[in-house]
Motif scaffolding. Sequence first.
Motif, PDB file in Angstrom:
ATOM      1  N   TRP A 139       1.164   3.132 -14.256  1.00 42.96           N
ATOM      2  CA  TRP A 139       0.121   3.702 -13.407  1.00 42.96           C
ATOM      3  C   TRP A 139      -1.020   4.143 -14.274  1.00 42.96           C
ATOM      4  CZ3 TRP A 139      -0.813   3.516  -8.463  1.00 42.96           C
ATOM      5  CH2 TRP A 139      -1.765   4.364  -7.922  1.00 42.96           C
ATOM      6  N   ARG A 168       1.989   1.644  -3.550  1.00 40.40           N
ATOM      7  CA  ARG A 168       0.913   2.253  -4.349  1.00 40.40           C
ATOM      8  C   ARG A 168       0.857   3.761  -4.121  1.00 40.40           C
ATOM      9  NH1 ARG A 168      -2.597  -1.782  -6.410  1.00 40.40           N
ATOM     10  NH2 ARG A 168      -2.185  -3.813  -5.473  1.00 40.40           N
ATOM     11  N   ARG A 200       0.834  -1.204   0.000  1.00 41.26           N
ATOM     12  CA  ARG A 200       0.000   0.000   0.000  1.00 41.26           C
ATOM     13  C   ARG A 200       0.872   1.259   0.000  1.00 41.26           C
ATOM     14  NH1 ARG A 200      -1.575  -1.691   5.510  1.00 41.26           N
ATOM     15  NH2 ARG A 200      -0.337  -0.448   6.937  1.00 41.26           N
TER      16      ARG A 200
END
Length: 117
Positions: A53, A12, A9
């Motif tokens: 992305w 990300r 996470r």
Amino acid sequence: MAATRLLMRRLRELLRLKYEAGLSHRAIAGACAMGLGTVTGYLHRVAAAGLQWPLPEDLDDAALEARLFARPAVPPARDRVVPEWPQLQELKKPGVTLSVLWLEHRAQHPSGYTCAI
């Protein structure tokens, strides 16, 4: 001490800051409280894995980690001559060096060795 991996996470978030917010590596490092080299290294891993992305929605944390940290295929082992271990016991004798034993070994097993000189 071995480096620990980022939680996915946090990775990300790192990618979001890079590609949505357009921050520099140094700004991302400050925002995420990590080193500049860590940011650069993870972005290189993402590029090497061929990821872009936004990440695909079906890519969960385990799959993302597997793609970023995939181990390269191990090349097959080469055929090597196994040393004669009892002969190495001769190193305990005075005047016997590893070089002498190596020369004797090469004289007994001439095939398979090349000279790089």
